[in-house]
Write an enzyme that holds these catalytic residues in place. Structure first.
Site, PDB file in Angstrom:
ATOM      1  N   THR A 125       5.024  34.678  50.989  1.00  0.00           N
ATOM      2  CA  THR A 125       6.227  34.014  50.482  1.00  0.00           C
ATOM      3  C   THR A 125       7.486  34.465  51.224  1.00  0.00           C
ATOM      4  OG1 THR A 125       7.627  33.885  48.526  1.00  0.00           O
ATOM      5  CG2 THR A 125       6.291  35.846  48.708  1.00  0.00           C
ATOM      6  N   ASP A 126       8.482  33.589  51.205  1.00  0.00           N
ATOM      7  CA  ASP A 126       9.780  33.974  51.783  1.00  0.00           C
ATOM      8  C   ASP A 126      10.517  34.984  50.903  1.00  0.00           C
ATOM      9  OD1 ASP A 126      10.433  32.290  49.648  1.00  0.00           O
ATOM     10  OD2 ASP A 126      11.724  30.957  50.810  1.00  0.00           O
ATOM     11  N   GLU A 127      10.033  35.164  49.651  1.00  0.00           N
ATOM     12  CA  GLU A 127      10.748  36.065  48.739  1.00  0.00           C
ATOM     13  C   GLU A 127      10.705  37.521  49.199  1.00  0.00           C
ATOM     14  OE1 GLU A 127      10.357  35.506  44.570  1.00  0.00           O
ATOM     15  OE2 GLU A 127      10.265  33.343  44.743  1.00  0.00           O
TER      16      GLU A 127
ATOM     17  N   TYR B  63       7.135  40.612  41.587  1.00  0.00           N
ATOM     18  CA  TYR B  63       6.306  39.667  42.351  1.00  0.00           C
ATOM     19  C   TYR B  63       6.558  39.825  43.846  1.00  0.00           C
ATOM     20  CZ  TYR B  63       5.125  35.322  44.759  1.00  0.00           C
ATOM     21  OH  TYR B  63       4.636  34.408  45.672  1.00  0.00           O
TER      22      TYR B  63
ATOM     23  N   SER C 187       5.309  43.021  45.292  1.00  0.00           N
ATOM     24  CA  SER C 187       3.843  43.079  45.442  1.00  0.00           C
ATOM     25  C   SER C 187       3.397  42.253  46.647  1.00  0.00           C
ATOM     26  CB  SER C 187       3.140  42.616  44.161  1.00  0.00           C
ATOM     27  OG  SER C 187       3.332  41.223  43.946  1.00  0.00           O
ATOM     28  N   LYS C 188       4.062  41.122  46.888  1.00  0.00           N
ATOM     29  CA  LYS C 188       3.697  40.312  48.063  1.00  0.00           C
ATOM     30  C   LYS C 188       4.124  41.040  49.349  1.00  0.00           C
ATOM     31  CE  LYS C 188       2.027  36.712  48.196  1.00  0.00           C
ATOM     32  NZ  LYS C 188       0.633  36.205  48.146  1.00  0.00           N
TER      33      LYS C 188
ATOM     34  N   ASN D  42       7.256  25.622  47.053  1.00  0.00           N
ATOM     35  CA  ASN D  42       6.439  24.401  47.109  1.00  0.00           C
ATOM     36  C   ASN D  42       6.598  23.588  45.833  1.00  0.00           C
ATOM     37  OD1 ASN D  42       3.431  24.934  49.008  1.00  0.00           O
ATOM     38  ND2 ASN D  42       5.360  25.972  49.285  1.00  0.00           N
TER      39      ASN D  42
HETATM   40  P1  NAD Z   1      -1.136  29.779  41.511  1.00  0.00           P
HETATM   41  O1  NAD Z   1      -0.661  30.787  40.520  1.00  0.00           O
HETATM   42  O2  NAD Z   1      -1.012  28.339  41.195  1.00  0.00           O
HETATM   43  O3  NAD Z   1      -2.672  30.057  41.872  1.00  0.00           O
HETATM   44  C1  NAD Z   1      -3.181  31.348  42.065  1.00  0.00           C
HETATM   45  C2  NAD Z   1      -4.694  31.274  42.005  1.00  0.00           C
HETATM   46  O4  NAD Z   1      -5.201  32.598  42.234  1.00  0.00           O
HETATM   47  C3  NAD Z   1      -5.233  30.808  40.651  1.00  0.00           C
HETATM   48  O5  NAD Z   1      -6.251  29.859  40.839  1.00  0.00           O
HETATM   49  C4  NAD Z   1      -5.790  32.078  40.028  1.00  0.00           C
HETATM   50  O6  NAD Z   1      -6.869  31.852  39.143  1.00  0.00           O
HETATM   51  C5  NAD Z   1      -6.217  32.857  41.264  1.00  0.00           C
HETATM   52  N1  NAD Z   1      -6.266  34.306  41.040  1.00  0.00           N
HETATM   53  C6  NAD Z   1      -5.306  35.084  40.460  1.00  0.00           C
HETATM   54  N2  NAD Z   1      -5.715  36.361  40.407  1.00  0.00           N
HETATM   55  C7  NAD Z   1      -6.951  36.406  40.985  1.00  0.00           C
HETATM   56  C8  NAD Z   1      -7.882  37.444  41.249  1.00  0.00           C
HETATM   57  N3  NAD Z   1      -7.634  38.718  40.893  1.00  0.00           N
HETATM   58  N4  NAD Z   1      -9.046  37.129  41.877  1.00  0.00           N
HETATM   59  C9  NAD Z   1      -9.318  35.843  42.237  1.00  0.00           C
HETATM   60  N5  NAD Z   1      -8.471  34.816  41.987  1.00  0.00           N
HETATM   61  C10 NAD Z   1      -7.291  35.096  41.384  1.00  0.00           C
HETATM   62  O7  NAD Z   1      -0.358  30.141  42.856  1.00  0.00           O
HETATM   63  P2  NAD Z   1       0.161  29.165  44.018  1.00  0.00           P
HETATM   64  O8  NAD Z   1       1.522  28.710  43.682  1.00  0.00           O
HETATM   65  O9  NAD Z   1      -0.915  28.217  44.365  1.00  0.00           O
HETATM   66  O10 NAD Z   1       0.301  30.236  45.205  1.00  0.00           O
HETATM   67  C11 NAD Z   1      -0.806  30.531  46.058  1.00  0.00           C
HETATM   68  C12 NAD Z   1      -0.366  31.590  47.063  1.00  0.00           C
HETATM   69  O11 NAD Z   1       0.751  31.096  47.808  1.00  0.00           O
HETATM   70  C13 NAD Z   1       0.113  32.892  46.408  1.00  0.00           C
HETATM   71  O12 NAD Z   1      -0.349  33.956  47.198  1.00  0.00           O
HETATM   72  C14 NAD Z   1       1.626  32.807  46.448  1.00  0.00           C
HETATM   73  O13 NAD Z   1       2.200  34.083  46.539  1.00  0.00           O
HETATM   74  C15 NAD Z   1       1.844  32.011  47.726  1.00  0.00           C
HETATM   75  N6  NAD Z   1       3.068  31.195  47.775  1.00  0.00           N
HETATM   76  C16 NAD Z   1       3.385  30.331  46.765  1.00  0.00           C
HETATM   77  C17 NAD Z   1       4.517  29.528  46.887  1.00  0.00           C
HETATM   78  C18 NAD Z   1       4.901  28.533  45.814  1.00  0.00           C
HETATM   79  O14 NAD Z   1       5.979  27.946  45.896  1.00  0.00           O
HETATM   80  N7  NAD Z   1       4.074  28.288  44.808  1.00  0.00           N
HETATM   81  C19 NAD Z   1       5.323  29.633  48.030  1.00  0.00           C
HETATM   82  C20 NAD Z   1       4.975  30.547  49.027  1.00  0.00           C
HETATM   83  C21 NAD Z   1       3.830  31.304  48.899  1.00  0.00           C
HETATM   84  O1  DAU Z   2      10.064  31.013  47.483  1.00  0.00           O
HETATM   85  C1  DAU Z   2       8.678  30.952  47.279  1.00  0.00           C
HETATM   86  C2  DAU Z   2       8.354  31.279  45.843  1.00  0.00           C
HETATM   87  O2  DAU Z   2       8.762  30.152  45.062  1.00  0.00           O
HETATM   88  C3  DAU Z   2       6.886  31.571  45.612  1.00  0.00           C
HETATM   89  O3  DAU Z   2       6.525  32.719  46.323  1.00  0.00           O
HETATM   90  C4  DAU Z   2       6.593  31.772  44.126  1.00  0.00           C
HETATM   91  O4  DAU Z   2       5.187  31.941  43.923  1.00  0.00           O
HETATM   92  C5  DAU Z   2       7.050  30.539  43.378  1.00  0.00           C
HETATM   93  O5  DAU Z   2       6.877  30.727  41.990  1.00  0.00           O
HETATM   94  C6  DAU Z   2       8.527  30.247  43.681  1.00  0.00           C
HETATM   95  O6  DAU Z   2       9.385  31.270  43.103  1.00  0.00           O
HETATM   96  P1  DAU Z   2      10.789  30.896  42.413  1.00  0.00           P
HETATM   97  O7  DAU Z   2      11.133  31.975  41.476  1.00  0.00           O
HETATM   98  O8  DAU Z   2      11.798  30.506  43.417  1.00  0.00           O
HETATM   99  O9  DAU Z   2      10.340  29.541  41.630  1.00  0.00           O
HETATM  100  P2  DAU Z   2      10.613  29.037  40.140  1.00  0.00           P
HETATM  101  O10 DAU Z   2      10.064  27.655  40.073  1.00  0.00           O
HETATM  102  O11 DAU Z   2      10.186  30.019  39.102  1.00  0.00           O
HETATM  103  O12 DAU Z   2      12.207  28.958  40.104  1.00  0.00           O
HETATM  104  C7  DAU Z   2      12.940  28.142  41.020  1.00  0.00           C
HETATM  105  C8  DAU Z   2      14.420  28.337  40.735  1.00  0.00           C
HETATM  106  O13 DAU Z   2      14.727  27.757  39.457  1.00  0.00           O
HETATM  107  C9  DAU Z   2      14.855  29.781  40.640  1.00  0.00           C
HETATM  108  O14 DAU Z   2      16.172  29.925  41.172  1.00  0.00           O
HETATM  109  C10 DAU Z   2      14.871  30.077  39.150  1.00  0.00           C
HETATM  110  C11 DAU Z   2      15.239  28.741  38.552  1.00  0.00           C
HETATM  111  N1  DAU Z   2      14.666  28.454  37.218  1.00  0.00           N
HETATM  112  C12 DAU Z   2      13.315  28.543  37.072  1.00  0.00           C
HETATM  113  C13 DAU Z   2      12.714  28.266  35.868  1.00  0.00           C
HETATM  114  C14 DAU Z   2      11.209  28.403  35.690  1.00  0.00           C
HETATM  115  C15 DAU Z   2      15.473  28.044  36.176  1.00  0.00           C
HETATM  116  O15 DAU Z   2      16.714  27.947  36.312  1.00  0.00           O
HETATM  117  N2  DAU Z   2      14.880  27.754  34.978  1.00  0.00           N
HETATM  118  C16 DAU Z   2      13.530  27.863  34.771  1.00  0.00           C
HETATM  119  O16 DAU Z   2      13.055  27.617  33.623  1.00  0.00           O
END
Ligand code: NAD
Ligand code: DAU
Length: 358
Positions: free
Chosen positions: A137-139, A162, A165-166, A192
């Site tokens: 992640t970019d975080e 989070y 940990s990443k 995403n």
């Molecule tokens: P998600 O939470 O939707 O899915 C995570 C999956 O991992 C789930 O299917 C869960 O069951 C599985 N999982 C969790 N713990 C596990 C374990 N101990 N063993 C096996 N499986 C396990 O997450 P996502 O949004 O699809 O993100 C996927 C990856 O991409 C993550 O590594 C996240 O950090 C990264 N990422 C997400 C975003 C985003 O915007 N969602 C952006 C950048 C990077």
């Molecule tokens: O940048 C990549 C990351 O984007 C991923 O690594 C994470 O897995 C993914 O969850 C996401 O993190 P964010 O914290 O940016 O996403 P979230 O959807 O939780 O929040 C997006 C923005 O909206 C953030 O500034 C917080 C705000 N927010 C979020 C929620 C859930 C609100 O204002 N209200 C809300 O209820």
């Protein structure tokens, strides 16, 4: 055609499931072993409608990346040509209330996976075309002010449990590359959105709340900025990096679509009001400003020039069109939304799916 076995971790989650769907249709020579613990965020319903020929190239294993013995059995059985590691605890708000789960899976699980992959790679006599691709992640880079963008050399400065940990898992992956020569790749991607995203993240949560006429919680004053990317563009980028990226390298991936939280929430209100034939402004009345997230990063923006220059990737979907498509997907998939929220699909799994250790 020679089949390649690829281990996908976390393939029942949001990005992992979209990636599996894309890869099965684009790469007929890949056989995907999908290892997922099916936490609250993982649902086999995300993959339930695969065409018959694709089902044969997708093998689901219900298991945990922290289970080294299971991993070792899988590596022995399938002699993987590569690993694409999605599995993680992914929600920032949950990491604030339950940080230990993030340490356990994101750090501990990644280290166990690295260790088993390294042992198997050594046993296979260190094939140089093996890839261990860590999806990150970019975080990890922390927060930007009003100007600038993260590059691959921006120093790490994570704010939440989070992102910490990443960041730790990225460091371990890089260390396995430098210390043991394991051919590793890391991608750091921005926010995403798209089909199959669990309705705890901003976009699906707001869609769900508008439909239920519930409050739309906006943290702080709603001015925090994220760089939004349609999930299928992310999947394309991952495929390019996995197949053509240079081992040891990091690639930033981003959508170039910066929006504040408030802009996103208002845009979703506008789209849904229009879909439901309601007067403009109806759903905006649900917007509720709530206490800010602790440690809330102000702004993320990605400089994706490296992946564009080296691998020719750039996003294909415009933000406005893909956001509308996302809303339409959720409008048509209310059954899915209710199922994942209630945990119904996990019961469905227990009743209908043979869970295989290996
Ligand atoms: P998600 O939470 O939707 O899915 C995570 C999956 O991992 C789930 O299917 C869960 O069951 C599985 N999982 C969790 N713990 C596990 C374990 N101990 N063993 C096996 N499986 C396990 O997450 P996502 O949004 O699809 O993100 C996927 C990856 O991409 C993550 O590594 C996240 O950090 C990264 N990422 C997400 C975003 C985003 O915007 N969602 C952006 C950048 C990077
Ligand atoms: O940048 C990549 C990351 O984007 C991923 O690594 C994470 O897995 C993914 O969850 C996401 O993190 P964010 O914290 O940016 O996403 P979230 O959807 O939780 O929040 C997006 C923005 O909206 C953030 O500034 C917080 C705000 N927010 C979020 C929620 C859930 C609100 O204002 N209200 C809300 O209820």
């Amino acid at each position: 055609m020679q089949t390649k076995n690829i281990l996908i971790t976390g393939g029942a989650g949001f990005i992992g499931a979209n990636f599996i769907r894309a890869m099965l249709s684009l790469r007929p020579d890949y056989h995907l072993v999908n290892l997922d613990a099916l936490t609250y965020a993982g649902n086999l319903a995300n993959l339930a409608d695969l065409p018959q020929d694709q089902q044969q190239r997708h093998h689901f294993v219900h298991g945990d990346i922290r289970d080294g013995e299971l991993l070792a059995r899988l590596f022995k059985k399938y002699a993987f040509a590569g690993v694409i590691h999605f599995a993680a605890e992914s929600h920032v708000d949950r990491s604030i209330t339950e940080p230990q789960a993030f340490v356990d899976t994101n750090v501990g699980g990644t280290c166990t996976l690295l260790q088993v992959a390294l042992a198997a790679w050594n046993e296979q006599r260190r094939p140089m075309d093996f890839r261990f691709h860590h999806v990150s992640t970019d975080e990890v880079y922390g927060s930007l002010g009003a100007e600038g963008a993260f590059t691959e050399t921006t120093p790490y400065d994570p704010s939440s449990p989070y992102s910490a940990s990443k960041a730790a898992s990225d460091h371990f992956v890089r260390a396995y590359g430098r210390t043991y020569g394991l051919p590793v790749l890391i991608t750091n991607c921005s926010n995403n959105y798209g089909p199959y995203q669990f309705p705890e993240k901003l976009i699906p949560l707001v869609i769900d709340n508008i439909l239920a006429r519930k409050a739309l919680p906006v943290y702080g004053d709603g001015s925090n900025v994220r760089d939004w990317l349609y999930v299928l563009d992310h999947c394309q980028a991952l495929l390019q990096v996995f197949e053509k990226g240079r081992p040891g390298e990091t690639y930033n991936i981003g959508g170039g679509a910066e929006r504040t939280t408030l802009q996103i929430v208002k845009e979703l209100c506008r789209i849904i009001d229009a879909r439901q034939g309601k007067p403009a402004g109806t759903s905006e009345a649900l917007i509720t400003f709530v206490t800010d997230r602790p440690g809330h990063d102000f702004r993320y923006a990605i400089d994706a020039s490296k992946i564009k220059r080296e691998l020719g990737w750039q996003p294909e979907h415009s933000f406005s069109v893909a956001l509308e498509a996302t809303v339409d997907w959720y409008l048509c998939q209310q059954e899915w939304v209710e199922g994942v929220k209630s945990g119904e699909y996990r019961q469905w799994l227990e009743l209908n799916y043979e869970t295989r250790a290996c």
